[in-house]
Design a protein around this motif. Sequence first.
Motif, mmCIF file in Angstrom:
data_model
loop_
_atom_site.group_PDB
_atom_site.id
_atom_site.type_symbol
_atom_site.label_atom_id
_atom_site.label_comp_id
_atom_site.label_asym_id
_atom_site.label_seq_id
_atom_site.Cartn_x
_atom_site.Cartn_y
_atom_site.Cartn_z
ATOM 1 N N GLU A 61 12.491 18.455 1.113
ATOM 2 C CA GLU A 61 11.376 19.064 0.388
ATOM 3 C C GLU A 61 11.616 18.974 -1.108
ATOM 4 O O GLU A 61 12.759 19.009 -1.575
ATOM 5 C CB GLU A 61 11.204 20.543 0.773
ATOM 6 C CG GLU A 61 10.678 20.759 2.170
ATOM 7 C CD GLU A 61 10.338 22.219 2.426
ATOM 8 O OE1 GLU A 61 10.501 23.030 1.502
ATOM 9 O OE2 GLU A 61 9.920 22.533 3.546
ATOM 10 N N LYS A 62 10.519 18.855 -1.833
ATOM 11 C CA LYS A 62 10.578 18.834 -3.284
ATOM 12 C C LYS A 62 9.353 19.564 -3.813
ATOM 13 O O LYS A 62 8.226 19.244 -3.427
ATOM 14 C CB LYS A 62 10.608 17.392 -3.793
ATOM 15 C CG LYS A 62 11.017 17.253 -5.253
ATOM 16 C CD LYS A 62 11.223 15.784 -5.606
ATOM 17 C CE LYS A 62 11.701 15.638 -7.036
ATOM 18 N NZ LYS A 62 11.906 14.208 -7.394
ATOM 19 N N GLU A 63 9.584 20.576 -4.636
ATOM 20 C CA GLU A 63 8.500 21.384 -5.203
ATOM 21 C C GLU A 63 7.604 21.956 -4.109
ATOM 22 O O GLU A 63 6.383 21.974 -4.214
ATOM 23 C CB GLU A 63 7.683 20.556 -6.199
ATOM 24 C CG GLU A 63 8.507 20.077 -7.385
ATOM 25 C CD GLU A 63 7.699 19.222 -8.348
ATOM 26 O OE1 GLU A 63 6.526 18.920 -8.031
ATOM 27 O OE2 GLU A 63 8.240 18.860 -9.394
ATOM 28 N N GLY A 64 8.252 22.403 -3.024
ATOM 29 C CA GLY A 64 7.533 23.106 -1.963
ATOM 30 C C GLY A 64 6.788 22.255 -0.969
ATOM 31 O O GLY A 64 6.054 22.786 -0.135
ATOM 32 N N GLN A 65 6.942 20.931 -1.011
ATOM 33 C CA GLN A 65 6.260 20.098 -0.032
ATOM 34 C C GLN A 65 7.217 19.029 0.495
ATOM 35 O O GLN A 65 8.220 18.682 -0.130
ATOM 36 C CB GLN A 65 5.007 19.452 -0.606
ATOM 37 C CG GLN A 65 5.232 18.372 -1.646
ATOM 38 C CD GLN A 65 3.925 17.780 -2.128
ATOM 39 O OE1 GLN A 65 3.274 18.323 -3.021
ATOM 40 N NE2 GLN A 65 3.522 16.666 -1.555
ATOM 41 N N ASP A 66 6.871 18.498 1.691
ATOM 42 C CA ASP A 66 7.711 17.476 2.303
ATOM 43 C C ASP A 66 7.837 16.272 1.384
ATOM 44 O O ASP A 66 6.888 15.909 0.673
ATOM 45 C CB ASP A 66 7.110 17.033 3.644
ATOM 46 C CG ASP A 66 7.180 18.125 4.698
ATOM 47 O OD1 ASP A 66 7.998 19.044 4.553
ATOM 48 O OD2 ASP A 66 6.401 18.067 5.671
ATOM 49 N N PHE A 67 9.018 15.663 1.420
ATOM 50 C CA PHE A 67 9.298 14.529 0.546
ATOM 51 C C PHE A 67 10.190 13.576 1.318
ATOM 52 O O PHE A 67 10.945 14.000 2.205
ATOM 53 C CB PHE A 67 10.003 15.022 -0.717
ATOM 54 C CG PHE A 67 9.780 14.164 -1.937
ATOM 55 C CD1 PHE A 67 8.507 13.950 -2.432
ATOM 56 C CD2 PHE A 67 10.859 13.575 -2.592
ATOM 57 C CE1 PHE A 67 8.310 13.163 -3.567
ATOM 58 C CE2 PHE A 67 10.670 12.802 -3.721
ATOM 59 C CZ PHE A 67 9.397 12.590 -4.213
ATOM 60 N N ALA A 68 10.130 12.282 1.026
ATOM 61 C CA ALA A 68 10.915 11.315 1.788
ATOM 62 C C ALA A 68 11.265 10.104 0.944
ATOM 63 O O ALA A 68 10.618 9.807 -0.066
ATOM 64 C CB ALA A 68 10.147 10.876 3.038
ATOM 65 N N TYR A 69 12.301 9.419 1.388
ATOM 66 C CA TYR A 69 12.683 8.132 0.805
ATOM 67 C C TYR A 69 12.960 7.178 1.957
ATOM 68 O O TYR A 69 13.589 7.564 2.952
ATOM 69 C CB TYR A 69 13.928 8.274 -0.069
ATOM 70 C CG TYR A 69 14.388 6.959 -0.699
ATOM 71 C CD1 TYR A 69 13.807 6.495 -1.869
ATOM 72 C CD2 TYR A 69 15.381 6.198 -0.098
ATOM 73 C CE1 TYR A 69 14.208 5.293 -2.438
ATOM 74 C CE2 TYR A 69 15.790 4.992 -0.661
ATOM 75 C CZ TYR A 69 15.201 4.542 -1.831
ATOM 76 O OH TYR A 69 15.596 3.351 -2.384
ATOM 77 N N ILE A 70 12.487 5.941 1.832
ATOM 78 C CA ILE A 70 12.690 4.917 2.860
ATOM 79 C C ILE A 70 13.485 3.777 2.245
ATOM 80 O O ILE A 70 13.118 3.267 1.174
ATOM 81 C CB ILE A 70 11.349 4.397 3.399
ATOM 82 C CG1 ILE A 70 10.529 5.544 4.004
ATOM 83 C CG2 ILE A 70 11.568 3.291 4.427
ATOM 84 C CD1 ILE A 70 9.100 5.160 4.355
ATOM 85 N N GLY A 71 14.569 3.378 2.892
ATOM 86 C CA GLY A 71 15.393 2.299 2.358
ATOM 87 C C GLY A 71 15.943 1.403 3.446
ATOM 88 O O GLY A 71 15.727 1.623 4.642
ATOM 89 N N GLU A 72 16.661 0.360 3.025
ATOM 90 C CA GLU A 72 17.303 -0.574 3.950
ATOM 91 C C GLU A 72 18.685 -0.899 3.424
ATOM 92 O O GLU A 72 18.967 -0.757 2.239
ATOM 93 C CB GLU A 72 16.470 -1.847 4.112
ATOM 94 C CG GLU A 72 16.155 -2.611 2.828
ATOM 95 C CD GLU A 72 17.292 -3.486 2.324
ATOM 96 O OE1 GLU A 72 18.188 -3.822 3.140
ATOM 97 O OE2 GLU A 72 17.287 -3.817 1.130
ATOM 98 N N ALA A 73 19.543 -1.350 4.327
ATOM 99 C CA ALA A 73 20.900 -1.714 3.924
ATOM 100 C C ALA A 73 21.532 -2.598 4.980
ATOM 101 O O ALA A 73 21.233 -2.485 6.170
ATOM 102 C CB ALA A 73 21.754 -0.460 3.718
#
Length: 319
Positions: A61-73
Amino acid sequence: MIDTKGRSLELFYIDGHPDGMITAELFNWTGHVFVTPRTRLSEALRRQEAGYAGVYLLLGEKEGQDFAYIGEAEDLRTRLKQHAAASDKDWWETAVLISASANRLNKAHVKYLESRLIGMAREIGHTPLHNGNCPSLPGLTEADVAKMEAFLGNLMVVLPAIRVDMFIQRSRPAGSSGPVLSVDGVMAGTASTAPEVTRFVLNKPRAELTAKAVVQNGEFIVEAGSHARSEWLEEGSKVSTYKSLHDELVRSGVLKASGAHRVFTKDYVFSGPSAAASVVSGHSESGPRAWKLESNPNISFGEWQARQLETLPEDDISE
């Protein structure tokens, strides 16, 4: 055509409880999904699959709402170590590692999956992303593209089972709810392949609100053009959990301002009649009581559902 085939999914709670580390696998699928809370990251990265090539989701969460990051490796373990140390990603609490058995995914495969997942998440718009621009798709052979699209299709079955719903498309094009095939609350038999639909309405005359919904293929869909309260009415400790859903639909453009209220710009699938009624009304509302059959307003959704259950023959009820 809707795929009605059953699927076998195995969830393994490594710690013995659902808030710890989890593995998820579908029968006859080479994909492997591993979920870990940030607090168990050191232990999680010791596992063999953490060293595979794959894509990953960082959720929080960030600033009260759901947050996400998508990556590859090419090496998920190395990349997750970097993210754990990065000051600009201190918001995430859960990591989802997606790989394939025997480390079968290569660099081009995971870049393709990353690009597709970012594009899907942004199109659906449930969860804001920390990512910058969406990377372009790498050049894959026609056969590899087909394989990765099949991989994504299976992944979309697994992710909701581990409570990752950012890829669930609940908004639909206006008019997608199809024809009405129900009469007076009783499902009409038909030789057509069109899905059976039962239509409901919710009226709030004092607030000048009217919303229409259908039940189709087990989904409760509020139709485009329906009204909703402009703002959420409850405050303080009485605020319903549906307020965040109301706010999300406003933010994503599903609900647009129109005079004294808001209007649904698209058909939208709710988890049930109460979620739909609450968003429409702007406060907690009992959906089974609030929604009425359009063909017979004296019958509520709850009464209609009870009638459907009464028509079940005894032989259809499991012991």
